[in-house]
Write a protein that holds these residues in place. Structure first.
Motif, PDB file in Angstrom:
ATOM      1  N   HIS B 259       0.834  -1.207   0.000  1.00 31.02           N
ATOM      2  CA  HIS B 259       0.000   0.000   0.000  1.00 31.02           C
ATOM      3  C   HIS B 259       0.868   1.256   0.000  1.00 31.02           C
ATOM      4  O   HIS B 259       0.610   2.204  -0.741  1.00 31.02           O
ATOM      5  CB  HIS B 259      -0.914   0.023   1.232  1.00 31.02           C
ATOM      6  N   ILE B 260       1.864   1.249   0.847  1.00 31.10           N
ATOM      7  CA  ILE B 260       2.740   2.427   0.922  1.00 31.10           C
ATOM      8  C   ILE B 260       3.468   2.601  -0.407  1.00 31.10           C
ATOM      9  O   ILE B 260       3.579   3.698  -0.947  1.00 31.10           O
ATOM     10  CB  ILE B 260       3.768   2.267   2.072  1.00 31.10           C
ATOM     11  N   THR B 261       3.914   1.484  -0.924  1.00 32.88           N
ATOM     12  CA  THR B 261       4.659   1.519  -2.177  1.00 32.88           C
ATOM     13  C   THR B 261       3.820   2.086  -3.323  1.00 32.88           C
ATOM     14  O   THR B 261       4.337   2.742  -4.222  1.00 32.88           O
ATOM     15  CB  THR B 261       5.137   0.100  -2.538  1.00 32.88           C
ATOM     16  N   ALA B 262       2.522   1.826  -3.258  1.00 32.13           N
ATOM     17  CA  ALA B 262       1.643   2.292  -4.340  1.00 32.13           C
ATOM     18  C   ALA B 262       1.642   3.805  -4.473  1.00 32.13           C
ATOM     19  O   ALA B 262       1.345   4.346  -5.528  1.00 32.13           O
ATOM     20  CB  ALA B 262       0.225   1.780  -4.112  1.00 32.13           C
ATOM     21  N   ASN B 263       1.985   4.478  -3.404  1.00 32.98           N
ATOM     22  CA  ASN B 263       1.974   5.938  -3.445  1.00 32.98           C
ATOM     23  C   ASN B 263       3.382   6.512  -3.639  1.00 32.98           C
ATOM     24  O   ASN B 263       3.571   7.710  -3.683  1.00 32.98           O
ATOM     25  CB  ASN B 263       1.372   6.492  -2.149  1.00 32.98           C
ATOM     26  N   ARG B 264       4.327   5.618  -3.736  1.00 34.28           N
ATOM     27  CA  ARG B 264       5.708   6.081  -3.722  1.00 34.28           C
ATOM     28  C   ARG B 264       6.041   6.958  -4.915  1.00 34.28           C
ATOM     29  O   ARG B 264       6.738   7.961  -4.807  1.00 34.28           O
ATOM     30  CB  ARG B 264       6.651   4.888  -3.665  1.00 34.28           C
ATOM     31  N   ARG B 265       5.560   6.573  -6.080  1.00 29.90           N
ATOM     32  CA  ARG B 265       5.880   7.326  -7.286  1.00 29.90           C
ATOM     33  C   ARG B 265       5.404   8.779  -7.139  1.00 29.90           C
ATOM     34  O   ARG B 265       6.078   9.708  -7.524  1.00 29.90           O
ATOM     35  CB  ARG B 265       5.211   6.653  -8.489  1.00 29.90           C
ATOM     36  N   TRP B 266       4.198   8.906  -6.590  1.00 28.32           N
ATOM     37  CA  TRP B 266       3.650  10.252  -6.388  1.00 28.32           C
ATOM     38  C   TRP B 266       4.481  11.035  -5.378  1.00 28.32           C
ATOM     39  O   TRP B 266       4.736  12.229  -5.528  1.00 28.32           O
ATOM     40  CB  TRP B 266       2.184  10.142  -5.956  1.00 28.32           C
ATOM     41  N   GLU B 267       4.921  10.347  -4.329  1.00 26.42           N
ATOM     42  CA  GLU B 267       5.786  11.008  -3.341  1.00 26.42           C
ATOM     43  C   GLU B 267       7.048  11.539  -4.012  1.00 26.42           C
ATOM     44  O   GLU B 267       7.467  12.673  -3.780  1.00 26.42           O
ATOM     45  CB  GLU B 267       6.194  10.018  -2.240  1.00 26.42           C
ATOM     46  N   TRP B 268       7.635  10.715  -4.855  1.00 26.48           N
ATOM     47  CA  TRP B 268       8.884  11.126  -5.514  1.00 26.48           C
ATOM     48  C   TRP B 268       8.655  12.332  -6.420  1.00 26.48           C
ATOM     49  O   TRP B 268       9.478  13.245  -6.477  1.00 26.48           O
ATOM     50  CB  TRP B 268       9.456   9.960  -6.323  1.00 26.48           C
ATOM     51  N   ILE B 269       7.537  12.275  -7.152  1.00 28.15           N
ATOM     52  CA  ILE B 269       7.267  13.358  -8.103  1.00 28.15           C
ATOM     53  C   ILE B 269       7.040  14.677  -7.355  1.00 28.15           C
ATOM     54  O   ILE B 269       7.568  15.723  -7.742  1.00 28.15           O
ATOM     55  CB  ILE B 269       6.066  13.005  -9.006  1.00 28.15           C
ATOM     56  N   THR B 270       6.260  14.629  -6.287  1.00 26.30           N
ATOM     57  CA  THR B 270       6.007  15.874  -5.558  1.00 26.30           C
ATOM     58  C   THR B 270       7.261  16.347  -4.820  1.00 26.30           C
ATOM     59  O   THR B 270       7.506  17.548  -4.714  1.00 26.30           O
ATOM     60  CB  THR B 270       4.827  15.728  -4.569  1.00 26.30           C
ATOM     61  N   LEU B 271       8.060  15.404  -4.350  1.00 26.62           N
ATOM     62  CA  LEU B 271       9.325  15.801  -3.713  1.00 26.62           C
ATOM     63  C   LEU B 271      10.239  16.468  -4.746  1.00 26.62           C
ATOM     64  O   LEU B 271      10.868  17.493  -4.476  1.00 26.62           O
ATOM     65  CB  LEU B 271      10.016  14.584  -3.083  1.00 26.62           C
ATOM     66  N   ALA B 272      10.278  15.870  -5.936  1.00 24.67           N
ATOM     67  CA  ALA B 272      11.111  16.437  -7.012  1.00 24.67           C
ATOM     68  C   ALA B 272      10.651  17.853  -7.341  1.00 24.67           C
ATOM     69  O   ALA B 272      11.473  18.778  -7.475  1.00 24.67           O
ATOM     70  CB  ALA B 272      11.045  15.552  -8.253  1.00 24.67           C
TER      71      ALA B 272
END
Lengths: 400, 425
Positions: B259-272
């Motif tokens: 579940h956490i991993t499913a949001n990881r891409r979005w986390e990376w994009i917003t962090l970037a």
């Protein structure tokens, strides 16, 4: 890939060019590098295939496609294995001829652009001189009317004197799109009257074979060897009045316009070359760095590949986004300079890292990696050096 | 200048966010950095403006507009304090997306709706960037989540209608949150001390719980003193026989890692994109300083070395921005194609403990943008000279804040590892 920018038609074009590159270019590049020249039949062949006028209108024999078609061409040519030939084609189709289409009379377009698109006439672009490289306004080649020493056009014709150096396609070109001074910059060329030195330049179209227009020598280079590079001399070279391209005195501005397209296509080519180098390197490690069928790549090498891929993707996306703006006539000077700077640096850095990963395997003369390492070095010089890109960006940021 | 990825409405939205940031955040960041947290009012105001639910369905106050959310975080990055941006991002892009993805209707009503309005503050207690400090073994960057096996997570044992939670975790917004989205481990499922098979088994034992502040046994500990991100409210949360109702299980039991991993891409994009915004502000700050600071009879911008430095910074930022927009575009395509859930990741991850790394472009964007910001911020300090080293000037804060970007949510080394895995497969 960048499906947002490329349609199915672009992809079909890509396939077609890829086939051409694989069948008709790649097998011969070693020979052309050794001869320091690829045959001019390649221009003819590319003309037949419609590849030299992708974004010119059909009335001049072009394909009437958009800017991203030109990007596709530069991306696919990058896969031929050498930098010289793609550069020569880009000089012909994206640097020397766009000013004719943009500023030329109908007659000039029929006489130069149309045969260039067919690949029957090869074009070169003459800006750089022995004493004027980055500083375009300092060029010393003069074009004056017969009667008056330095004055405006009198209708009778022009007499051109001067030297041009590092001219890609200069040996085999049939004509040159030439930048010359039509008005004195004053006695002090060193900037006492800057505006005047900008305003005194004009563009000309000069046929090879015109008396007084000679190839002085072929310049031998570190890389890009398959592309011929010449020093050209003009000694009392007389051309008719209609050799003037565009408006007299607007040459500097016209060339600054031309350089935008030149730098952007150079960025696209550099990114594509870098991508191709990465592909070769991934293939190399996949084949060579194995033990019992398992990849035994060191972490350092793996991370280097990741960093290469990342920087290439950043350069690519910057280039695509900029190309989109350019294609929509937004004239993004700052972004073009950024894309050119970053793409060129990335290409050379990627080639250097690829050579490191290949180690001794990449060093023998003629190995694609050592060749790319030499070839990509020019990306940071041609079309405006890294330093000039930084100057332009500084200016666009209004730093002074 | 128009951009291929954004509409005119997006550009208008960007302007309005920029005004909000300039008026309601930037003037106060100094104060909030001192306080170590962002006041509740900021969440309220952001909620009122609709900033906290941009990508959610309309029923939760959003417009299903991921690009708008991305714009929000890019602009937020310009506020002048990484901690302020982090607090809002942890709330809106790390904690609440999991509720949107996984929550039951009731959970959404109770947690997501008020969080979107800024009425309740959410903390992501998903082991974040503090794994391995002294809670157990290993480093913190494993799998981009700071999970070196679940050894570091609080343990939860099911007892009747409750989970009984014991342990500690560090979370952004920990100090001010109303609830935490908490990753817990099943203590019976292979508690690994860096031993591979235990670690795998352990990852299969992670679940997510929604835990209200005020639940007996849930205490907020000391704020963690940090180099940067000081206003992020990062604090240690401790759980002592804390009984959490079973209906507060978020998603499936023992699927927490996926579940956490499913949001990881979005986390990376917003962090970037936050890094892109921060770097842009650091550049502008340095540029302004350089144009005013006179040395040797001319402003610093009169020196080519300074001008070129600034130009290089600008070019690097632009490349990072475009790479991040590209990653965003791919993400939006996938999410829209999957009806609002990042199915690429989930489908790949459901059956395995270690899901394949999601599309490499997000990892590239995160790697490139945070490294660019780190380098830009360092140059900004250099351009400021002695004032760059003085706490009274803002340059040092960019430098301190940028430093975390290349560590958090997967260190640069982890990103390279992940990217290499994809390009070599």
């Amino acid at each position: 890939m960048g499906s947002r920018f490329f349609t199915a038609e672009h992809e079909a074009l890509r396939e077609r060019i890829r086939g051409f590159v694989r069948a008709e270019l790649a097998p011969h590049v070693d020979e052309w590098e050794a001869r320091e020249q690829f045959p001019r039949e390649i221009f003819k062949r590319m003309g037949e295939l419609g590849l030299l006028g992708l974004r010119y209108p059909e009335e001049y024999g072009g394909q009437g496609r958009d800017y991203f078609a030109a990007v596709v061409l530069s991306e696919e040519l990058a896969r031929c294995g050498i930098g010289g030939l793609p550069m020569a084609v880009a000089v012909h189709a994206e640097m020397a001829t766009p000013p004719i289409f943009q500023f030329g009379t109908e007659e000039q377009k029929q006489r130069y652009l149309a045969p260039a698109i067919r690949g029957e006439k090869v074009a070169c672009l003459g800006i750089t001189e022995p004493n004027a490289g980055s500083d375009v306004a300092a060029i010393q080649t003069t074009a004056r009317s017969d009667s008056q020493p330095i004055a405006s056009k009198d209708g009778a014709g022009w007499v051109i004197n001067g030297r041009k150096i590092f001219i890609t396609n200069g040996i085999q070109a049939d004509f040159i799109t030439l930048l010359a001074r039509t008005e004195s910059a004053g006695t002090d060329l060193a900037r006492t009257d800057k505006q005047k030195s900008y305003d005194g330049l004009s563009l000309f179209l000069v046929d090879k074979g015109t008396p007084g227009f000679e190839v002085a020598r072929k310049v031998e280079k570190v890389g890009m060897r398959s592309s011929d590079t010449a020093e050209l001399v003009f000694e009392d070279c007389r051309v008719p009045g209609d050799a003037l391209l565009g408006q007299q005195g607007r040459g500097f501005h016209q060339i600054m316009w031309e350089l935008q397209g030149e730098r952007l296509i150079a960025a696209a080519g550099a990114v594509a070359t870098a991508g191709h180098i990465l592909e070769l390197t991934v293939k190399y490690v996949g084949e060579r760095q194995r033990s019992g069928g398992r990849l035994v790549l060191s972490q350092t090498a793996a991370h280097t590949l990741a960093e290469m891929a990342t920087r290439i993707e950043a350069a690519r996306q910057l280039t695509y986004a900029t190309a989109w703006k350019f294609a929509n006539n937004l004239y993004p000077v700052k972004e073009i300079s950024m894309a050119k700077l970053i793409a060129a640096r990335t290409a050379f850095w990627v080639a250097d890292r690829a050579l490191e990963i290949h180690g001794g395997d990449g060093c023998p003369k003629g190995h694609p990696i050592e060749r790319f390492w030499r070839d990509t070095r020019l990306n940071r010089i041609a079309g405006g050096t890294d330093e000039i890109m930084l100057e332009i960006i500084s200016r666009e940021l209004e730093l002074r | 200048m128009p951009h291929w990825r954004f509409s005119d409405e997006h550009e208008m939205f960007r302007k309005s966010v920029r005004r909000f940031v300039e008026k309601e955040l930037s003037p106060f960041v100094e104060e909030w950095e001192e306080a170590g947290e962002v006041p509740e009012m900021v969440f309220r105001r952001a909620g009122e403006n609709g900033y906290l639910g941009l990508k959610y369905p309309e029923e939760f106050g959003g417009a299903a507009d991921y690009p708008a959310a991305a714009i929000f975080h890019e602009e937020l990055g310009r506020c002048g304090a990484g901690g302020v941006a982090a607090a809002l991002r942890a709330h809106a892009e790390m904690a609440t997306p999991l509720i949107n993805f996984l929550g039951t209707g009731e959970q959404k009503e109770r947690y997501l709706a008020p969080a979107v309005q800024g009425q309740k503050i959410a903390a992501p207690g998903i082991a974040d960037f503090e794994g391995g400090v002294d809670w157990g073994s290993g480093s913190g960057s494993d799998l981009g989540l700071g999970l070196d096996g679940p050894a570091l997570l609080p343990a939860a044992v099911r007892e009747g209608a409750h989970y009984v939670v014991n342990g500690r975790i560090l979370a952004i917004n920990g100090a001010s949150c109303d609830f935490v989205v908490l990753a817990v481990k099943d203590p019976a499922a292979g508690v690994g001390n860096g031993i591979e098979k235990n670690r795998e088994a352990g990852l299969r034992g992670i679940s997510l719980l929604l835990v209200d502040k005020g639940t007996p046994g849930f205490a907020v500990g000391e704020r963690r003193p940090m180099l940067g991100w000081r206003s992020s409210g990062t604090a240690e949360l401790s759980f002592e026989d804390c009984r959490v109702p079973a209906e507060n299980l978020l998603g499936e039991e023992k699927m927490g890692f996926q579940h956490i991993t499913a949001n990881r891409r979005w986390e990376w994009i917003t962090l970037a994109l936050g890094a892109v915004g921060g770097a842009g502000m650091a550049l502008e700050t340095a540029q302004k300083y350089a144009s005013q600071r006179v040395q040797f009879g001319r402003p610093l911008t009169g020196f080519q070395a300074t001008r070129h430095k600034l130009a290089e910074m600008a070019a690097g930022i632009e490349a990072a921005r475009e790479l991040a927009y590209h990653a965003l575009d791919l993400y939006v395509n996938d999410v829209e194609g999957a009806g609002g859930f990042d199915a690429t990741v989930v489908a790949g991850g459901m059956g395995r403990v270690d899901p394949p790394v999601p599309t490499k472009e997000a990892a590239m964007a995160k790697l490139y943008a945070t490294e660019v910001y780190r380098w830009v911020a360092d140059n900004a300090v250099q351009i400021h000279g002695g004032y760059g080293y003085a706490m009274e000037y803002p340059a040092q804060r960019f430098w301190r804040d940028a430093r975390l970007g290349t560590i958090k949510e997967g260190a640069s080394e982890f990103m390279r590892e992940a990217i290499a895995e994809e390009i070599l497969k």
